[in-house]
Motif scaffolding. Structure first.
Motif: not given
Ligand code: ATP
Length: 311
Positions: A45-46, A49-50, A85, A159-160, A191
């Motif tokens: 997921k990360t 996004m990155k 993030i 992100d989370e 996410s």
């Protein structure tokens, strides 16, 4: 407003040595949606996004933001987006106000009232002069979102943002993000590794497992898949449907490919269904409860691969 894909990726891949962090991901996100990116720890997921944020270079595949694919177009598009993030940007020894003011100047945002506005938007106006290091986790997450809002983004990639919050905190952040989506029209990609945290918030979901996007579905489709039902099979299913409609007033039912029925009503009164069919000349062959809860669905989707870091 015309339907527009703000994010589209194709064959997007990131490989670290021999390991694929993300493998041939393909999906598109429309303007105005809240899309949940769901998968266990280490699913990728990360990394996705990155790559969207230009913080990690893809090994293969392409990214299109607002329809643009060239480096110049991507950089321009990223100015309309904000990315939360990890949180290395904030100084923990400063207050939220000091941090935001620094960011405002750094980003060249002329509106001096903007920090006040974003702190209001996330419900942190009353923090006074507490330093960030004195914040609770929930306050830090809110601050992260305030910071991401500073530049008036059209898209937020988070992100989370609800990782580690208590149930009350989850509800608050969820409601705040839904409000931003509804009132400011912000498109959100968010996410989490816990599906139920994102439930009620997202308009669509992307499931990612071991670097691969295995499912993209709308919240209606997810709700449908997770709905409990009564499975009914008889010696005459057409007649059974008519009888249940007429005698019990059941309207919410679906015929399956094999002719059997799914009832979304009368779940707690199996006996009435069975008796009514029998008394009207239809022989029930199978009656059983079915359907998944969100967690069961998630485990079925990810193969029980929860919270596992794999190398
Ligand atoms: P989490 O929920 O734990 O944050 P995630 O879904 O965000 O997980 P990623 O952080 O994207 O997962 O990681 C995907 C995989 O890629 C993991 O197995 C991770 O160990 C690996 N990975 C990520 N970054 C690197 C890196 N810089 N070098 C080597 N491997 C990496």
């Amino acid at each position: 407003m015309k339907e527009e894909r703000v994010i589209a990726v194709n064959g997007l891949t990131k490989r670290y040595k021999k390991q694929f962090a993300v493998k041939e991901a393909g999906f598109a996100i429309k303007r105005g949606s809240i899309c949940g990116l769901i998968g266990p720890n280490g699913a990728g997921k990360t990394t996705i996004m990155k790559m969207l944020g230009g913080l990690v270079l893809p090994t293969a595949g392409n990214i299109s933001l607002y329809g643009g694919r060239s480096e110049r177009e991507l950089a321009k598009a990223r100015e309309r987006m904000s990315f939360m993030i990890e949180i290395p940007y904030a100084k923990l020894d400063l207050t939220a106000w000091q941090n935001l003011e620094k960011q405002r100047i750094q980003k060249g945002i002329p509106d001096k009232e903007r920090p006040k506005k974003v702190m209001e938007l996330v419900g942190l106006s009353d923090v006074g002069s507490k330093k960030l290091k004195e914040y609770s986790l929930g306050m830090k997450q809110r601050f992260g979102i305030a910071n991401a809002l500073l530049s008036k983004p059209e898209v937020m990639i988070l992100d989370e943002p609800i990782n580690g919050l208590d149930p009350g905190g989850i509800v608050e952040i969820r409601e705040m993000l839904m409000k931003l989506n509804r009132e400011e029209g912000i498109t959100i990609l968010i996410s989490s590794h816990i599906l139920s945290e994102l439930a009620l918030m997202c308009s669509e979901y992307l499931f990612i497992v071991r670097g691969e996007i295995i499912r993209h579905l709308t919240s209606e489709a997810l709700k449908k898949e997770c709905r409990s039902y009564l499975h009914v099979d008889t010696d005459n299913n057409n007649l059974a449907a008519a009888i249940l409609r007429e005698k019990l007033g059941i309207a919410d039912m679906e015929a399956q490919k094999d002719g059997s029925l799914r009832l979304y009503e009368y779940l707690d009164n199996l006996a009435a269904v069975s008796r009514t069919l029998y008394e009207n000349g239809v022989l029930p062959l199978g009656l059983s409860a079915g359907g998944d809860t969100l967690e069961q669905y998630y485990i079925a989707m990810t193969g029980g691969d929860t919270h596992v870091e794999h190398h």
